[in-house]
Motif scaffolding. Structure first.
Motif, PDB file in Angstrom:
ATOM      1  N   ILE A 310       0.850  -1.189   0.000  1.00 16.84           N
ATOM      2  CA  ILE A 310       0.000   0.000   0.000  1.00 16.84           C
ATOM      3  C   ILE A 310       0.890   1.244   0.000  1.00 16.84           C
ATOM      4  CG2 ILE A 310      -1.922  -1.123   1.183  1.00 16.84           C
ATOM      5  CD1 ILE A 310      -1.011   0.300   3.756  1.00 16.84           C
ATOM      6  N   GLY A 311       0.333   2.342  -0.463  1.00 18.64           N
ATOM      7  CA  GLY A 311       1.097   3.589  -0.552  1.00 18.64           C
ATOM      8  C   GLY A 311       1.076   4.366   0.745  1.00 18.64           C
ATOM      9  N   ALA A 312       1.555   3.767   1.805  1.00 24.14           N
ATOM     10  CA  ALA A 312       1.642   4.454   3.101  1.00 24.14           C
ATOM     11  C   ALA A 312       3.031   4.209   3.669  1.00 24.14           C
ATOM     12  CB  ALA A 312       0.570   3.938   4.062  1.00 24.14           C
ATOM     13  N   ASN A 405      -2.013   4.590  10.261  1.00 25.58           N
ATOM     14  CA  ASN A 405      -2.169   3.326  10.990  1.00 25.58           C
ATOM     15  C   ASN A 405      -3.361   2.537  10.472  1.00 25.58           C
ATOM     16  OD1 ASN A 405       0.033   3.625  12.656  1.00 25.58           O
ATOM     17  ND2 ASN A 405      -1.116   4.408  14.397  1.00 25.58           N
ATOM     18  N   GLU A 406      -4.470   3.208  10.236  1.00 23.46           N
ATOM     19  CA  GLU A 406      -5.671   2.508   9.787  1.00 23.46           C
ATOM     20  C   GLU A 406      -5.462   1.871   8.419  1.00 23.46           C
ATOM     21  OE1 GLU A 406      -9.210   0.725   9.888  1.00 23.46           O
ATOM     22  OE2 GLU A 406      -8.196   1.758  11.550  1.00 23.46           O
ATOM     23  N   GLN A 407      -4.738   2.544   7.545  1.00 19.07           N
ATOM     24  CA  GLN A 407      -4.449   1.964   6.234  1.00 19.07           C
ATOM     25  C   GLN A 407      -3.622   0.690   6.380  1.00 19.07           C
ATOM     26  OE1 GLN A 407      -2.518   5.096   4.083  1.00 19.07           O
ATOM     27  NE2 GLN A 407      -4.409   6.191   3.640  1.00 19.07           N
ATOM     28  N   MET A 408      -2.646   0.714   7.278  1.00 17.39           N
ATOM     29  CA  MET A 408      -1.795  -0.460   7.467  1.00 17.39           C
ATOM     30  C   MET A 408      -2.535  -1.588   8.184  1.00 17.39           C
ATOM     31  SD  MET A 408       1.927   1.294   8.188  1.00 17.39           S
ATOM     32  CE  MET A 408       1.362   2.655   9.202  1.00 17.39           C
ATOM     33  N   VAL A 409      -3.426  -1.245   9.120  1.00 14.46           N
ATOM     34  CA  VAL A 409      -4.242  -2.259   9.791  1.00 14.46           C
ATOM     35  C   VAL A 409      -5.117  -2.981   8.777  1.00 14.46           C
ATOM     36  CG1 VAL A 409      -6.204  -2.567  11.348  1.00 14.46           C
ATOM     37  CG2 VAL A 409      -4.228  -1.242  12.093  1.00 14.46           C
TER      38      VAL A 409
END
Length: 651
Positions: A310-312, A405-409
């Protein structure tokens, strides 16, 4: 053996050097336009003599060339009536219910799609011969197209590739030529044709890059990490460019597995947060492969490690959408100018800037060992965003971290919960320069109680390259009902594959390879397959029913069908034992800092100062040359030899 692992990322190029006695690490800002420059700068900074040096390289050159559409102009050759194969694809739409979708630029030039005879049927019987006059006409057409590479994918070439080889012989002295029977000898015309086209599209790019790198390190032995987690010498890698599309993230999984094994944790959720992106994967005692990877919205059917990106990353830019909501990424500040706190001209607020504002990255820290953080620049960047949201700077910074954090979760849930795994049964392994700043909060969100930050976590992908084994994987479609296949016939095909792979691995002479036979099976009439270790027809059928029941919850009383046979040759991993131990006496914090939202000061420790039996309790910050770990309240950390950090949530 002197061995150097080099992992080129979007923001940093990481180097880990093992001279047989000790390990040295270095981070260098990447130079995307000339990737080898950062590598050479890093070698110079470490003072390494390249003579007889073994370099193992994880590279994003092929990936970037595909994402940016900067591959070689490529002609695609197939049989009459099929020249639009790549343009049609699977006719899938990104926006199913959008009646006026935006037309995206295609990588495939219709003018470069050519047709020829030389067609066989599913049994290898000739339907249409390949005439000499056709070859002459085809050669003339290709010369007029001004192409650099050629991809040849004839129907059922995985059964009989004589015509493909004939075309290759005619063109190989003038162009980079790939034939489907060598790239992916499997059924599925679109996937096989696309893999062949990608190999030719990216091949000249990789040839030029590895040639430039080789010229600067003439006396070194260079290997490249493949997407399947096995390394291949540079000469072979140039001809297998499609197998390098996930070269970059692959090293981190080997590093995670190595760290997990030495600490007794073999069920791992891995999370690699760099400057540009975050890669997540799952390891259940061994690395998992998939043939369903997708890059730039294109299916890549060659075996790759099962990684979701993902792009984070630390350099991901925070912005406000049209609805007034805070968003993070996928656009990144990259290596130049980088986050505002780098002091290199960046103005946009990034995740790294948010951590500086929150105090989790103390301004006195130096990223990558020599990059001084600019606290004022970070505050200015985040303040610009905060004014538009009408909130204070600290709250805005906290919001940026929470969104990231939410994107990675969500990505970690995709690799675990969506596949029937309870994250609580796994250990979260965090690495990458920015990973340690998020690991505890991610583990808590997933209801995980244990996390692991390996030694040298900031350069773990480069370290993993040192322990990754060399090898290659090949496959062959053979579609028959399992009951109709005699074990002797399948064994004969495996022996043919062994002969083929031994010829391809000749440059790796002196290395002992272990051969692993696997078979793809499905119920008759189904499309999806399951891969199992090959034994005998009766045993593998029973194993298939059991695997299907575990994976999907049921088994069917239907005939089982053979689809593909796979052979993997893998060498021995380097016996790399990290030197050094832990201090016998507990270390003291070097300072205490105020963190946003906490009513007490957080202790800041240097990782090298932490003693053998010392237990740190949050809130605390652990800093080292290439990474920083944030330990929030409710978490404790204990060191494990030879420097791993085990994080546990208080009960």
């Amino acid at each position: 053996m002197r061995i150097l692992g080099v992992d080129t990322g979007g923001t940093f190029t990481d180097l880990v050097y093992f001279n047989g006695r000790s390990v040295s690490t270095h981070k260098e800002l990447s130079t995307p336009d000339v990737p080898e420059r950062a590598i050479l700068n890093g070698i110079a900074a470490l003072g390494i003599d390249v003579k007889n040096l073994h370099i193992v390289h994880g590279t994003t050159v092929a990936t970037n060339a595909l994402l940016e559409g900067k591959g070689a102009r490529t002609a695609f050759i197939t049989n009459h009536g099929f020249k639009d194969l790549l343009l049609i694809g699977r006719q899938t739409r990104q926006e199913l219910y959008n009646l006026t979708p935006k037309k995206e630029r295609s990588l495939f030039d219709p003018q470069c799609n050519l047709e020829v005879g030389g067609r066989v049927d599913a049994h290898g019987q000739i339907i249409l011969p390949l005439l000499p006059t056709e070859l002459e006409k085809l050669t003339a057409e290709i010369h007029q197209l001004n192409v650099e590479a050629v991809a040849v994918c004839l129907l059922f070439a995985f059964v009989d590739d004589a015509f493909e080889r004939e075309v290759r012989e005619r063109l190989k002295n003038h162009y980079f030529v790939s034939i489907s029977s060598q790239v992916l000898a499997e059924h599925g015309e679109y996937e096989r044709g696309l893999a062949t086209w990608l190999n030719s599209y990216l091949g000249p790019v990789m040839q030029r890059y590895l040639s430039r790198l080789g010229q600067h390190a003439r006396t070194a032995n260079i290997s490249v990490m493949q997407s399947n987690g096995l390394t291949l010498n540079a000469a072979m890698a140039e001809r297998n460019a499609v197998r390098l599309l996930l070269s970059g993230p692959a090293g981190g999984l080997w590093g995670s597995l190595h760290a997990g094994n030495r600490t007794g944790h073999t069920r791992l959720l891995t999370f690699d947060m760099g400057g540009t992106s975050t890669d997540v994967s799952i390891i259940d005692e061994r690395l998992n492969l998939t043939t369903g990877a997708e890059i730039a919205r294109l299916p890549v059917a060659v075996p790759t490690l099962d990684i979701h990106t993902i792009g984070a990353g630390g350099g991901s830019i925070a912005w406000i959408d049209d609805g007034g909501l805070l968003q993070v990424g996928p656009e990144s500040a990259g290596a130049a100018p980088g986050p505002a706190c780098y002091g290199q001209g960046g103005k946009d607020a990034t995740v790294t800037d948010a951590h500086v504002v929150l105090g989790r990255l103390p301004a006195s820290c130096k990223l990558a060992g020599n990059l001084q953080l600019r606290y004022t620049a970070a505050v200015t960047a985040v303040a610009s965003l905060a004014r538009r949201l009408r909130i204070d700077v600290q709250t805005c910074a906290q919001g940026i971290v929470r969104v990231a954090n939410e994107q990675m979760v969500q990505a970690l849930r995709l690799m675990s919960v969506h596949r029937g795994h309870d994250p609580g049964d796994f250990t979260l392994v965090s690495f990458g320069g920015a990973g340690g700043l998020h690991v505890c909060e991610l583990a808590q969100a997933l209801n995980m109680r244990v996390a692991l930050v390996p030694a040298r976590a900031g350069v773990l992908s480069a370290f993993g390259l040192l322990v990754a084994p060399p090898g290659k994987e090949i496959s062959q479609s053979y579609i028959r009902l399992l009951d109709d296949c005699r074990d002797q016939r399948l064994t004969a095909i495996f022996l043919q594959l062994e002969q083929k792979i031994s010829q391809e691995l000749v440059p790796e002479a002196g290395q002992k390879f272990q051969l692993k036979r696997e078979i793809d099976l499905r119920y008759q009439g189904q499309a999806a397959t399951l891969k199992l270790d090959w034994s005998t027809g009766e045993q593998v059928a029973q194993a298939f029913h059991a695997r299907h029941r575990r994976r999907f919850g049921y088994a069917l009383e239907m005939p089982v069908e053979v689809v593909n046979l796979r052979l993997t040759a893998s060498g021995e991993s380097a016996d790399l034992r990290l030197p050094g131990g832990l201090r016998q006496t507990p270390g003291l914090p070097i300072k205490r800092v105020k963190l946003h939202g906490l009513n007490r000061l957080a202790a800041v420790y240097r990782r090298v100062d932490i003693g053998q039996n010392q237990v740190l309790t949050g809130a605390a910050i652990v800093i080292e040359k290439a990474a920083t770990v944030y330990l929030p309240p409710g978490w404790r950390a204990s060191p494990q030899a030879p420097g791993d950090l085990l994080l546990e949530r208080a009960k």
